[in-house]
Scaffold this motif. Structure first.
Motif, PDB file in Angstrom:
ATOM      1  N   LEU A 118       0.848  -1.194   0.000  1.00 39.21           N
ATOM      2  CA  LEU A 118       0.000   0.000   0.000  1.00 39.21           C
ATOM      3  C   LEU A 118       0.878   1.237   0.000  1.00 39.21           C
ATOM      4  N   ASP A 119       0.372   2.293  -0.606  1.00 40.19           N
ATOM      5  CA  ASP A 119       1.072   3.570  -0.525  1.00 40.19           C
ATOM      6  C   ASP A 119       0.034   4.669  -0.317  1.00 40.19           C
ATOM      7  N   GLY A 120       0.488   5.890  -0.300  1.00 38.59           N
ATOM      8  CA  GLY A 120      -0.430   7.006  -0.111  1.00 38.59           C
ATOM      9  C   GLY A 120      -0.774   7.278   1.341  1.00 38.59           C
ATOM     10  N   GLU A 137      -4.094  12.753   0.197  1.00 36.65           N
ATOM     11  CA  GLU A 137      -5.349  12.928  -0.534  1.00 36.65           C
ATOM     12  C   GLU A 137      -5.138  12.987  -2.041  1.00 36.65           C
ATOM     13  N   SER A 138      -3.911  13.212  -2.482  1.00 36.21           N
ATOM     14  CA  SER A 138      -3.656  13.281  -3.923  1.00 36.21           C
ATOM     15  C   SER A 138      -3.599  11.885  -4.564  1.00 36.21           C
ATOM     16  N   LYS A 139      -3.625  10.845  -3.719  1.00 35.68           N
ATOM     17  CA  LYS A 139      -3.578   9.476  -4.225  1.00 35.68           C
ATOM     18  C   LYS A 139      -4.848   8.740  -3.820  1.00 35.68           C
ATOM     19  N   PRO A 140      -5.915   8.883  -4.614  1.00 35.01           N
ATOM     20  CA  PRO A 140      -7.177   8.212  -4.272  1.00 35.01           C
ATOM     21  C   PRO A 140      -7.019   6.699  -4.242  1.00 35.01           C
ATOM     22  N   GLN A 141      -7.733   6.064  -3.315  1.00 37.55           N
ATOM     23  CA  GLN A 141      -7.629   4.624  -3.144  1.00 37.55           C
ATOM     24  C   GLN A 141      -8.818   3.913  -3.790  1.00 37.55           C
TER      25      GLN A 141
END
Length: 401
Positions: A41-43, A67-71
């Motif tokens: 996982l990242d972000g 928040e710039s990396k939506p999951q």
């Protein structure tokens, strides 16, 4: 005197509160951070520090999202694959999956679907996945296998979720409390104090009852992110039972307990078609001697129409690894299935009573206000072997049947 981990729950419970409390209790931060790096996982980043809640110093653990990396939206199957394909320690995978499966069953019941296809929204997010895995890592690092959970306090009113505004306790939490026999008390505090993640963790870890008398060896304080009129903290304590109380603290063995008490066990299954009857009989005796709650064989027909036996073992999760090792060592099997299962047990107690054949230990179970008396087999066997009295006569003298 065995150590017990006691999760008090006077301000409810959540995933991050549990991790915070276990870290404050002594779980290794280094071990936690190293293990979480194995998640694909990242972000996000971990934030671990100290805070003060209503004048009480507490450990604070939370997951800060980028928040710039939506999951993506994940269902249980995707989360299971994510965990199984990770390099997490096997015990961490196992416990994390057990918590997620428990949560999936509750969500499935609420949404009218099956656990395999239930979609997690808040729980499927990165922070919730990290919370559950982190709780598993910290719990296992402490090395305490007995866990008692106190009455969980819950707020009132409504709260927001992915579907909109819903009542407190939220449906998944209410289902977890119902399905696993957790004790909950409603308060007049506005807001959600028990999250589904926290309830699932409590449901899976809980395997013993709180002793009536105990000493406290150590206390850990974990903070929640919300602010209430009271201190929003979870207290985790390492306690020791006061044996002078004369009480038995095991859910299985406690002599006076709630009727239809619910607890959770592990079920182990394997099929064998090339093992002798002598070996199978020996394995059954060995498993029971090493802590299995039950061990049975069923006749089955395997591929190519070969007759075989299915071995099914019911055990506590802390005994699972040991019993699996016995099955692998003593039989020809090359694979064992395992899954958690809920069960209800009747109120029971062991007493010594007078019979026409002398004093004898019996098990007394209570159902619908009625006592049912069952002689202990080994007691009856011993007397019959010594006296020559038929077993049916001894049984009848105790049960009246």
């Amino acid at each position: 005197m065995n150590k017990i981990l006691y999760l008090e729950g006077s301000s409810g419970i959540s995933g991050d509160m549990t991790v915070s409390a276990l870290l404050d209790l002594g779980a290794s931060r280094e071990k936690l951070e190293n293990e979480l790096k194995k998640l694909p996982l990242d972000g996000y980043r971990l934030v671990i520090g100290r805070t003060v809640k209503n004048g009480i110093d507490a450990c604070a653990f939370y997951v800060e999202l980028d928040e710039s990396k939506p999951q993506p939206l994940r269902d249980f199957r995707q989360i299971r694959t994510l965990l199984l394909e990770s390099e997490l320690e096997e015990k961490v995978k196992e416990l994390s999956l057990q918590i997620f499966f428990t949560l999936a069953k509750a969500e499935a019941k609420v949404h009218g679907t099956d656990p395999e296809h239930v979609h997690f929204h808040e729980v499927g997010a990165v922070d919730s996945i990290v919370d559950i895995v982190a709780a598993a890592v910290c719990y296992l690092d402490l090395g305490i296998t007995k866990v008692a959970v106190g009455t969980l306090r819950e707020g009132t009113g409504t709260t927001w979720c992915h579907h909109g505004r819903i009542p407190v306790p939220v449906p998944a939490t209410a289902e977890l409390v119902r399905a696993h026999g957790l004790s909950m008390k409603m308060t007049d505090v506005q807001g959600e104090m028990i999250t589904p993640t926290g309830a699932a963790i409590a449901a899976v870890l809980r395997n013993t009852l709180l002793p009536e008398a105990f000493s406290i060896e150590k206390t850990g304080i974990g903070s929640g992110e919300k602010d209430f009129p009271h201190a929003n903290i979870l207290r985790a304590m390492i306690i020791r039972e006061d044996i002078s109380s004369g009480k038995i603290d095991s859910i299985e063995e406690k002599q006076t307990c709630t009727n239809n008490l619910q607890d959770q066990v592990m079920v182990l299954e394997t099929n064998v078609d090339d093992c002798s009857g002598e070996i199978l009989g020996y394995v059954q005796e060995l498993l029971m001697a090493q802590g299995a709650l039950d061990a049975i064989y069923r006749p089955v027909v395997m591929k190519k129409s070969r007759p075989a036996y299915q071995l099914q073992v019911i055990c506590r999760k802390e005994n699972q690894e040991k019993l699996e090792q016995i099955i692998f060592q003593e039989t020809t099997t090359i694979g064992i299935r395992s899954y958690p299962a809920n069960r209800k047990i009747l109120e029971r107690r062991i007493e010594e009573i007078e019979t026409p054949y002398g004093k004898m230990k019996v098990k007394i179970c209570r159902i619908d206000g009625e006592d049912r008396v069952y002689p202990e087999y080994e007691e009856v066997k011993r007397y019959c072997m010594e006296s020559g009295v038929p077993m049916r006569d001894v049984y009848k003298s105790v049960t009246g049947k």
